[in-house]
Motif scaffolding. Structure first.
Motif, PDB file in Angstrom:
ATOM      1  N   GLY A 142      47.830  26.562  58.758  1.00 10.71           N
ATOM      2  CA  GLY A 142      48.608  27.766  58.979  1.00 10.71           C
ATOM      3  C   GLY A 142      49.475  28.193  57.816  1.00 10.71           C
ATOM      4  N   GLU A 143      49.354  27.531  56.659  1.00 13.54           N
ATOM      5  CA  GLU A 143      50.181  27.883  55.504  1.00 13.54           C
ATOM      6  C   GLU A 143      49.335  28.468  54.381  1.00 13.54           C
ATOM      7  N   ILE A 144      50.016  29.154  53.476  1.00 12.85           N
ATOM      8  CA  ILE A 144      49.355  29.668  52.282  1.00 12.85           C
ATOM      9  C   ILE A 144      49.990  29.027  51.057  1.00 12.85           C
ATOM     10  N   MET A 145      49.137  28.527  50.184  1.00  9.78           N
ATOM     11  CA  MET A 145      49.590  27.864  48.968  1.00  9.78           C
ATOM     12  C   MET A 145      49.028  28.587  47.764  1.00  9.78           C
ATOM     13  N   GLY A 146      49.910  28.889  46.804  1.00  9.47           N
ATOM     14  CA  GLY A 146      49.478  29.422  45.524  1.00  9.47           C
ATOM     15  C   GLY A 146      49.331  28.300  44.523  1.00  9.47           C
ATOM     16  N   LEU A 147      48.178  28.248  43.882  1.00  4.79           N
ATOM     17  CA  LEU A 147      47.894  27.249  42.857  1.00  4.79           C
ATOM     18  C   LEU A 147      48.062  27.941  41.504  1.00  4.79           C
ATOM     19  N   VAL A 148      49.117  27.584  40.778  1.00  5.08           N
ATOM     20  CA  VAL A 148      49.525  28.334  39.593  1.00  5.08           C
ATOM     21  C   VAL A 148      49.294  27.511  38.340  1.00  5.08           C
ATOM     22  N   GLY A 149      48.819  28.174  37.289  1.00  7.91           N
ATOM     23  CA  GLY A 149      48.653  27.500  36.011  1.00  7.91           C
ATOM     24  C   GLY A 149      47.999  28.432  35.017  1.00  7.91           C
ATOM     25  N   VAL A 150      48.182  28.149  33.741  1.00  2.00           N
ATOM     26  CA  VAL A 150      47.531  28.940  32.703  1.00  2.00           C
ATOM     27  C   VAL A 150      46.033  28.672  32.758  1.00  2.00           C
ATOM     28  N   ASN A 151      45.254  29.505  32.068  1.00  2.00           N
ATOM     29  CA  ASN A 151      43.817  29.278  31.975  1.00  2.00           C
ATOM     30  C   ASN A 151      43.560  27.897  31.369  1.00  2.00           C
ATOM     31  N   GLY A 152      42.692  27.134  32.025  1.00  2.00           N
ATOM     32  CA  GLY A 152      42.396  25.788  31.540  1.00  2.00           C
ATOM     33  C   GLY A 152      43.287  24.708  32.115  1.00  2.00           C
ATOM     34  N   SER A 173      45.926  31.413  40.862  1.00  2.00           N
ATOM     35  CA  SER A 173      46.287  32.619  40.129  1.00  2.00           C
ATOM     36  C   SER A 173      47.159  32.246  38.947  1.00  2.00           C
ATOM     37  N   HIS A 174      47.048  33.045  37.879  1.00  2.00           N
ATOM     38  CA  HIS A 174      48.046  32.944  36.821  1.00  2.00           C
ATOM     39  C   HIS A 174      49.006  34.128  36.931  1.00  2.00           C
ATOM     40  N   ASN A 175      48.825  34.946  37.987  1.00  2.00           N
ATOM     41  CA  ASN A 175      49.730  36.062  38.251  1.00  2.00           C
ATOM     42  C   ASN A 175      50.819  35.593  39.211  1.00  2.00           C
ATOM     43  N   THR A 176      51.968  35.258  38.667  1.00  2.00           N
ATOM     44  CA  THR A 176      53.031  34.689  39.486  1.00  2.00           C
ATOM     45  C   THR A 176      53.598  35.689  40.485  1.00  2.00           C
ATOM     46  N   HIS A 177      53.458  36.991  40.195  1.00  2.00           N
ATOM     47  CA  HIS A 177      53.954  38.003  41.138  1.00  2.00           C
ATOM     48  C   HIS A 177      53.181  37.925  42.455  1.00  2.00           C
ATOM     49  N   GLU A 195      57.911  33.779  37.410  1.00  2.00           N
ATOM     50  CA  GLU A 195      57.263  33.880  36.098  1.00  2.00           C
ATOM     51  C   GLU A 195      58.116  33.231  35.013  1.00  2.00           C
ATOM     52  N   GLU A 196      59.417  33.466  35.048  1.00  2.00           N
ATOM     53  CA  GLU A 196      60.309  32.855  34.053  1.00  2.00           C
ATOM     54  C   GLU A 196      60.299  31.333  34.173  1.00  2.00           C
ATOM     55  N   ILE A 197      60.296  30.839  35.410  1.00  2.00           N
ATOM     56  CA  ILE A 197      60.261  29.388  35.627  1.00  2.00           C
ATOM     57  C   ILE A 197      58.932  28.811  35.154  1.00  2.00           C
ATOM     58  N   LEU A 217      39.877  28.750  57.018  1.00  2.00           N
ATOM     59  CA  LEU A 217      40.438  28.398  55.726  1.00  2.00           C
ATOM     60  C   LEU A 217      39.861  29.323  54.662  1.00  2.00           C
ATOM     61  N   LEU A 218      40.743  29.970  53.913  1.00  2.00           N
ATOM     62  CA  LEU A 218      40.339  30.793  52.775  1.00  2.00           C
ATOM     63  C   LEU A 218      40.651  30.046  51.490  1.00  2.00           C
ATOM     64  N   ILE A 219      39.656  29.955  50.598  1.00  2.00           N
ATOM     65  CA  ILE A 219      39.855  29.385  49.270  1.00  2.00           C
ATOM     66  C   ILE A 219      39.471  30.462  48.272  1.00  2.00           C
ATOM     67  N   LEU A 220      40.455  30.936  47.531  1.00  2.00           N
ATOM     68  CA  LEU A 220      40.266  32.086  46.656  1.00  2.00           C
ATOM     69  C   LEU A 220      40.592  31.704  45.217  1.00  2.00           C
ATOM     70  N   ASP A 221      39.640  31.931  44.314  1.00  2.00           N
ATOM     71  CA  ASP A 221      39.815  31.610  42.906  1.00  2.00           C
ATOM     72  C   ASP A 221      40.095  32.902  42.140  1.00  2.00           C
ATOM     73  N   GLU A 222      41.352  33.114  41.782  1.00  2.00           N
ATOM     74  CA  GLU A 222      41.799  34.309  41.057  1.00  2.00           C
ATOM     75  C   GLU A 222      41.320  35.597  41.759  1.00  2.00           C
ATOM     76  N   PRO A 223      41.746  35.840  42.998  1.00  2.00           N
ATOM     77  CA  PRO A 223      41.203  36.957  43.779  1.00  2.00           C
ATOM     78  C   PRO A 223      41.555  38.344  43.255  1.00  2.00           C
ATOM     79  N   THR A 224      42.578  38.477  42.408  1.00  2.00           N
ATOM     80  CA  THR A 224      42.965  39.807  41.942  1.00  2.00           C
ATOM     81  C   THR A 224      42.692  40.020  40.453  1.00  2.00           C
ATOM     82  N   THR A 225      41.953  39.108  39.823  1.00  2.00           N
ATOM     83  CA  THR A 225      41.670  39.239  38.396  1.00  2.00           C
ATOM     84  C   THR A 225      40.889  40.517  38.111  1.00  2.00           C
ATOM     85  N   GLY A 226      41.342  41.275  37.132  1.00  2.00           N
ATOM     86  CA  GLY A 226      40.634  42.471  36.710  1.00  2.00           C
ATOM     87  C   GLY A 226      40.868  43.704  37.551  1.00  2.00           C
ATOM     88  N   LEU A 227      41.717  43.600  38.568  1.00  2.00           N
ATOM     89  CA  LEU A 227      41.975  44.755  39.418  1.00  2.00           C
ATOM     90  C   LEU A 227      43.076  45.626  38.813  1.00  2.00           C
TER      91      LEU A 227
END
Length: 294
Positions: free
Chosen positions: A29-39, A187-191, A281-283, A150-160
């Motif tokens: 029932g939770e949503i987790m953002g997996l954050v990191g630079v490319n690579g 995502s690498h989009n922290t927003h 993003e600053e953090i 369960l949704l597993i999304l790899d960079e779902p908003t890239t290029g939009l």
């Protein structure tokens, strides 16, 4: 089921990259953002969770099933989308919807049509005529209309573009009001992460730097603006992640912020002028530069 995802000590080694003993838990029932630079290891982690590649060591359980051995059973209730997924260019969206419906008994045709209208997608247009943004939205429509647990999304908003990103984020936010669904997205989009997530996990160089409730995480950090004589080589408290001079002021980004942090700065002869909250993003940038979290 208490947890939909459980990774313990998961490692994967390639010639120029290693996933370093990842521990990751996603409660139902939770949503987790997996954050990191490319690579950083985001896509590798998601591909292990989908059984697309096997870990070298460690254990992985998704929806109660051990991976990779039980991946077929696990995938029955997983919706997966990545930026490199391909649809049939010479078929229209209506054909794709019928194709998916023939495989998945949970397919919701009325919801699929709702999404098509919301995303402004023509059902009778071949996908070769879709823009990149339209193809991304079509992929998400085919995923969401299955109503997976369960949704597993790899960079779902890239290029939009900004409008398409807003539409996708809005629909994902609506999906997340259902407490029976869980989401892990990279995502690498922290927003995007800050808008959607209950929890976040930072990956850097194949390691988990932090994994916790997003509000608690944001609350630990402050940007502290000081006056005083502080040189680049001066020894700073260990929870200061970054120091930058701006004219007569010294800007410090501080983890685990509290009164003891302020007192340590005063003890160094600094006058605290202002204390400000930081954006995710600053953090994120501060921690990538530091390469670790306290």
């Amino acid at each position: 089921m208490a947890n939909v995802i459980e990774m313990s000590g998961v490692a994967k080694t390639y010639q120029h990259f290693s996933l370093d003993h990842i521990d990751l838990t996603l409660p139902a029932g939770e949503i987790m953002g997996l954050v990191g630079v490319n690579g950083a290891g985001k896509s590798t982690t998601l591909r292990i969770l989908m059984g697309l590649i096997a870990q070298d060591s460690g254990s992985v359980r998704v929806l109660g099933h051990a991976l990779p051995d039980e991946q077929v059973a696990a995938k029955r209730d997983i919706g997966f989308a990545s930026e490199d997924m391909r649809l049939y260019r010479h078929k229209d969206l209506q054909w794709h919807m019928g194709f998916m419906q023939s495989f998945f008994p949970t397919w919701d045709q009325s919801y699929a049509k709702h999404l098509a209208a919301k995303f402004d997608l023509a059902l009778d247009q071949n996908l070769k005529g879709f823009s990149h943004g339209q193809r991304v939205k079509a992929s998400l429509l085919l995923l969401l209309a299955r109503r997976p647990g369960l949704l597993i999304l790899d960079e779902p908003t890239t290029g939009l573009d900004p409008v398409a990103r807003s539409e996708v984020i809005e629909e994902l936010a609506e999906v997340l009001t259902d407490e029976n669904r869980s989401v892990l997205f990279s995502s690498h989009n922290t927003h995007d992460v800050e808008q959607l997530s209950d929890t976040l996990t930072f990956l850097h160089d194949g390691r988990v730097l932090a994994s916790e409730n997003i509000e608690d995480f944001l609350d630990k950090w402050r940007c502290v603006r000081c006056k005083g004589d502080l040189a680049e080589g001066d020894l700073l408290p260990p929870n200061v992640a970054e120091m930058r001079r701006s004219g007569s002021l010294v800007n410090l980004k501080v983890d685990n912020f509290g009164e003891p942090s302020l007192q340590m700065l005063r003890d160094k002869g600094l006058e605290v002028v202002e204390v400000m909250r930081m954006t995710l993003e600053e953090i994120f940038i501060a921690n990538v530069k530091r390469g670790r979290l306290q």
